[in-house]
Design a protein around this motif. Structure first.
Motif, PDB file in Angstrom:
ATOM      1  N   GLY A   1       0.794  -1.211   0.000  1.00 38.64           N
ATOM      2  CA  GLY A   1       0.000   0.000   0.000  1.00 38.64           C
ATOM      3  C   GLY A   1       0.821   1.251   0.000  1.00 38.64           C
ATOM      4  N   GLY A   2       2.171   1.181  -0.114  1.00 41.77           N
ATOM      5  CA  GLY A   2       3.023   2.333  -0.089  1.00 41.77           C
ATOM      6  C   GLY A   2       3.366   2.832  -1.462  1.00 41.77           C
ATOM      7  N   ASP A   3       4.591   3.409  -1.615  1.00 40.25           N
ATOM      8  CA  ASP A   3       4.997   4.020  -2.872  1.00 40.25           C
ATOM      9  C   ASP A   3       5.165   2.980  -3.971  1.00 40.25           C
ATOM     10  N   ALA A   4       5.833   1.822  -3.654  1.00 38.61           N
ATOM     11  CA  ALA A   4       6.037   0.791  -4.673  1.00 38.61           C
ATOM     12  C   ALA A   4       4.710   0.219  -5.145  1.00 38.61           C
ATOM     13  N   GLY A   5       3.779   0.003  -4.237  1.00 38.95           N
ATOM     14  CA  GLY A   5       2.462  -0.487  -4.642  1.00 38.95           C
ATOM     15  C   GLY A   5       1.726   0.532  -5.490  1.00 38.95           C
ATOM     16  N   LEU A   6       1.897   1.805  -5.187  1.00 37.00           N
ATOM     17  CA  LEU A   6       1.265   2.847  -6.001  1.00 37.00           C
ATOM     18  C   LEU A   6       1.817   2.848  -7.417  1.00 37.00           C
TER      19      LEU A   6
ATOM     20  N   MET B   1      10.063   0.230 -21.440  1.00 35.48           N
ATOM     21  CA  MET B   1      10.875   1.186 -20.660  1.00 35.48           C
ATOM     22  C   MET B   1      10.290   1.364 -19.257  1.00 35.48           C
ATOM     23  N   LEU B   2       8.944   1.444 -19.193  1.00 32.47           N
ATOM     24  CA  LEU B   2       8.304   1.594 -17.886  1.00 32.47           C
ATOM     25  C   LEU B   2       8.463   0.343 -17.032  1.00 32.47           C
ATOM     26  N   ASP B   3       8.519  -0.856 -17.689  1.00 26.84           N
ATOM     27  CA  ASP B   3       8.721  -2.082 -16.915  1.00 26.84           C
ATOM     28  C   ASP B   3      10.099  -2.122 -16.282  1.00 26.84           C
ATOM     29  N   ASP B   4      11.081  -1.520 -16.920  1.00 29.64           N
ATOM     30  CA  ASP B   4      12.444  -1.517 -16.383  1.00 29.64           C
ATOM     31  C   ASP B   4      12.678  -0.393 -15.381  1.00 29.64           C
ATOM     32  N   ALA B   5      11.686   0.478 -15.206  1.00 27.52           N
ATOM     33  CA  ALA B   5      11.837   1.602 -14.277  1.00 27.52           C
ATOM     34  C   ALA B   5      11.011   1.354 -13.010  1.00 27.52           C
ATOM     35  N   GLY B   6      11.261   2.129 -11.996  1.00 32.02           N
ATOM     36  CA  GLY B   6      10.515   2.090 -10.743  1.00 32.02           C
ATOM     37  C   GLY B   6      10.185   3.490 -10.293  1.00 32.02           C
ATOM     38  N   GLY B   7       9.174   3.605  -9.464  1.00 34.33           N
ATOM     39  CA  GLY B   7       8.760   4.923  -9.022  1.00 34.33           C
ATOM     40  C   GLY B   7       8.358   4.939  -7.566  1.00 34.33           C
ATOM     41  N   ALA B   8       8.513   6.084  -6.937  1.00 32.61           N
ATOM     42  CA  ALA B   8       8.130   6.261  -5.535  1.00 32.61           C
ATOM     43  C   ALA B   8       7.819   7.726  -5.309  1.00 32.61           C
TER      44      ALA B   8
ATOM     45  N   GLY C   1       7.267  13.112  -1.172  1.00 34.63           N
ATOM     46  CA  GLY C   1       6.475  14.305  -0.934  1.00 34.63           C
ATOM     47  C   GLY C   1       5.449  14.467  -2.040  1.00 34.63           C
ATOM     48  N   ASP C   2       5.514  15.571  -2.763  1.00 38.31           N
ATOM     49  CA  ASP C   2       4.620  15.813  -3.898  1.00 38.31           C
ATOM     50  C   ASP C   2       5.319  15.563  -5.223  1.00 38.31           C
ATOM     51  N   VAL C   3       6.400  14.788  -5.215  1.00 29.55           N
ATOM     52  CA  VAL C   3       7.166  14.509  -6.429  1.00 29.55           C
ATOM     53  C   VAL C   3       7.172  13.009  -6.657  1.00 29.55           C
ATOM     54  N   MET C   4       6.775  12.572  -7.886  1.00 22.68           N
ATOM     55  CA  MET C   4       6.900  11.165  -8.288  1.00 22.68           C
ATOM     56  C   MET C   4       8.293  10.996  -8.876  1.00 22.68           C
ATOM     57  N   ALA C   5       9.180  10.315  -8.127  1.00 20.73           N
ATOM     58  CA  ALA C   5      10.551  10.088  -8.555  1.00 20.73           C
ATOM     59  C   ALA C   5      10.608   8.787  -9.348  1.00 20.73           C
ATOM     60  N   VAL C   6      10.889   8.892 -10.634  1.00 17.85           N
ATOM     61  CA  VAL C   6      10.977   7.733 -11.527  1.00 17.85           C
ATOM     62  C   VAL C   6      12.449   7.392 -11.682  1.00 17.85           C
ATOM     63  N   ARG C   7      12.816   6.201 -11.212  1.00 20.01           N
ATOM     64  CA  ARG C   7      14.208   5.777 -11.254  1.00 20.01           C
ATOM     65  C   ARG C   7      14.394   4.812 -12.430  1.00 20.01           C
ATOM     66  N   CYS C   8      15.365   5.146 -13.298  1.00 19.98           N
ATOM     67  CA  CYS C   8      15.648   4.362 -14.508  1.00 19.98           C
ATOM     68  C   CYS C   8      16.914   3.557 -14.301  1.00 19.98           C
ATOM     69  N   GLY C   9      16.929   2.328 -14.809  1.00 21.77           N
ATOM     70  CA  GLY C   9      18.047   1.425 -14.591  1.00 21.77           C
ATOM     71  C   GLY C   9      19.274   1.754 -15.421  1.00 21.77           C
ATOM     72  N   ASP C  10      19.115   2.414 -16.559  1.00 22.13           N
ATOM     73  CA  ASP C  10      20.270   2.745 -17.385  1.00 22.13           C
ATOM     74  C   ASP C  10      20.003   4.080 -18.069  1.00 22.13           C
ATOM     75  N   GLU C  11      21.044   4.572 -18.744  1.00 20.24           N
ATOM     76  CA  GLU C  11      20.941   5.881 -19.383  1.00 20.24           C
ATOM     77  C   GLU C  11      19.983   5.861 -20.572  1.00 20.24           C
ATOM     78  N   LEU C  12      19.905   4.729 -21.299  1.00 22.99           N
ATOM     79  CA  LEU C  12      18.988   4.657 -22.431  1.00 22.99           C
ATOM     80  C   LEU C  12      17.541   4.787 -21.986  1.00 22.99           C
ATOM     81  N   THR C  13      17.186   4.111 -20.914  1.00 22.38           N
ATOM     82  CA  THR C  13      15.823   4.225 -20.388  1.00 22.38           C
ATOM     83  C   THR C  13      15.560   5.642 -19.900  1.00 22.38           C
TER      84      THR C  13
END
Length: 563
Positions: free
Chosen positions: A458-463, A482-489, A492-504
């Motif tokens: 129910g937290g950020d990863a579940g969201l 690309m979205l499958d290889d990324a994660g988000g959390a 605060g009021d910012v959705m931080a999208v973390r990408c696994g490599d520079e191409l993504t």
């Protein structure tokens, strides 16, 4: 020097023209009455007498002693036109003189009076080859010509002549010459030339000429090269044709659906020097005759080619349906049209015969129709008899079952149960202090371990896992993996999208993706959020989640249509 038969026996008067009485009679009356037009347009297929009639008309209007509208052929004007030495009658080829400069020179020269005859006549052959500026230059003099000028235009492609030219000419349409008229003319020429031409060979040459007398005379000239009697067999040998008897025998093999015999017959004809294109053309003519004879019984005899007798046609038509004849004719026509561009003509002819013997090899609607027709002819679908049931076997003696037949334990579930031990707590995200756990409410009992949701559901990863499908629905397929290889959390009021490599990172860090993530996340949380793309490892999905994701992606691509 030897002169070709079609040049030597070109008609010199209107009465010698074969098969065009509706035109020659009108032209003769116009010459007799002096009601001549300033421009004529002769249209029709090759070898039907357009240029011949143009030369006869040029002689008739300038002849010093005409007889019933025909030139005498003896005066100086007639002999000068026949030899080409009379400059007042000029024959031009528009295929090689199609420029505007040629037409302008002709127009400037046409205003002068003739030197030795009454009319200056210009015969323009293949006039449809003139360019548009050339037609425009010719238009003015056709509209207001001098009294001593006559234009005779000839063409095989009437649709290419401008309407402004057509409206200023008297148009005469030359039709194809009938085979019996061509045959009679060939016998007459052969008699005068001392050739032994049999009537059956003359009829065969007339059919091969396809309504063109010039072509028939050229074929006769080719067959007369070796001397001796000219019969139908010699015509077939010289021209490389199969012949009506051999074509009918090959058609019988096709109608019996005997593919092996048909291919062997084709091989014998091919080894004998027969042309496969001509052979397929003869098969097409025979199939057409059978189809017309079957569908147009009243009055259809006039439409036949005349190459086959009645008993042969009756024998081939037995048990034959119009649908199969229609398929054979259209397929033969398509094969003949494709042969000139084929790298291997023999192979294409063999494939054509195989499809004619078995329509099921076509792989289209025709194959399905052929199968249905066979089922209807056979009276329905044959159901094979049921196989006898095997006798009951005796029970095996007690003992351990084989390894591949051992049943699962009665209490064991079909999947592996997760470990009952609580999952280890994951370390807090980088840059955020660890938060102490909230105190438990003494009034609310703690849920059992089996019903407790996984950590972070129910937290950020579940969201992120909840919203990533909504992101994909609004983005093109190029961003899905690309979205499958990324994660988000949420930070605060910012959705931080973390990408696994520079191409993504470079692919997702664009206004289109950022706007979709921002709008969907804001609508889900009920407050405005912003998006930030970072380089770092995203949350890895479980193997089961990856399998379900691949299944969903496959269903997406099945329904996706490129526009």
């Amino acid at each position: 020097m030897y002169q070709a038969l079609y040049r030597k026996w070109r008609p010199r008067a209107f009465e010698d023209v074969v098969g065009q009485e509706h035109i020659t009679g009108t032209l003769r009356r116009q010459v007799q009455q002096g009601r001549l037009s300033h421009a004529y347009l002769f249209t029709g297929t090759r070898g039907t007498g357009k240029t011949t009639c143009a030369k006869i008309l040029a002689k008739a209007v300038n002849c010093l002693h005409p007889a019933d509208g025909d030139p005498c052929g003896q005066c100086a004007a007639c002999q000068g036109i026949d030899s080409g030495s009379l400059l007042d009658v000029l024959e031009l080829d528009a295929a090689s003189n199609n420029g505007v400069d040629h037409v302008r020179a002709l127009r400037d020269e046409a205003i002068y009076s003739p030197a030795s005859v009454k009319y200056r006549v210009y015969i323009v052959d293949e006039v449809h080859m003139l360019s548009t500026p050339a037609f425009n230059a010719l238009l003015k003099i056709l509209e207001e010509p001098p009294a001593h000028l006559i234009f005779i235009l000839a063409t095989t492609e009437l649709h290419k002549v401008p309407a402004t030219i057509l409206s200023r000419c008297q148009r005469f349409a030359f039709k194809r010459i009938r085979p019996q008229d061509i045959s009679a003319r060939l016998l007459y020429v052969a008699q005068r030339e001392g050739l032994e031409l049999l009537p059956e060979a003359a009829e065969l040459l007339a059919r091969l000429a396809d309504g063109a007398l010039r072509d028939a005379l050229s074929l006769l000239d080719q067959c007369a090269g070796g001397g001796g009697t000219i019969d139908s067999g010699r015509v077939l040998d010289v021209l490389g044709l199969a012949g009506n008897i051999q074509t009918a025998e090959l058609m019988e093999c096709v109608l019996r659906r005997d593919a092996g015999e048909a291919l062997a017959y084709l091989h014998r004809l091919y080894a004998g020097g027969r042309d496969v294109g001509a052979l397929l053309g003869e098969l097409s003519v025979l199939a057409r005759d059978l189809l017309i004879r079957m569908t147009a019984r009243s009055g259809g005899e006039e439409l036949l080619s005349g190459g086959y007798d009645g008993p042969t046609m009756d024998r081939l038509s037995q048990g034959l349906s119009p649908a199969r004849l229609l398929f054979m004719t259209s397929h033969l026509q398509s094969a003949c049209a494709a042969l000139p561009m084929s790298p291997n003509r023999r192979t294409d002819a063999e494939l054509c015969l195989l499809r004619l013997c078995d329509e099921g090899l076509c792989g289209d609607v025709t194959a399905l129709a052929a199968r249905l027709a066979r089922l209807e002819e056979g009276g329905g679908v044959r159901v094979p008899p049921a196989a006898p049931r095997p006798a009951p076997q005796k029970a095996a003696p007690a003992g351990p079952p084989p390894w591949d037949e051992a049943p699962p334990p009665p209490d064991a579930p079909p999947w592996e149960e997760p470990s009952a031990s609580p999952p280890e707590e994951s370390p807090p995200p980088r840059g955020r202090p660890a938060q102490p756990p909230a105190p438990a409410d003494p009034q609310e009992p703690a849920p059992p371990a089996a019903a407790r949701p996984p950590e972070g559901a129910g937290g950020d990863a579940g969201l992120w896992r909840e919203l990533v499908e909504q992101y994909k629905n609004q983005l093109t397929p190029m961003y899905w993996f690309m979205l499958d290889d990324a994660g988000g959390a949420m930070e605060g009021d910012v959705m931080a999208v973390r990408c696994g490599d520079e191409l993504t990172l470079e692919s997702l860090n664009c206004p289109e993706v950022a706007e979709v993530i921002r709008s969907v996340t804001s609508q889900r949380l009920g407050r405005p959020v912003s998006v930030r793309f970072l380089l770092g490892a995203g949350e890895a999905s479980a193997p089961q989640d990856k399998l379900e994701e691949l299944i969903r992606q496959g269903s997406r691509y099945d329904s996706f249509t490129v526009k």
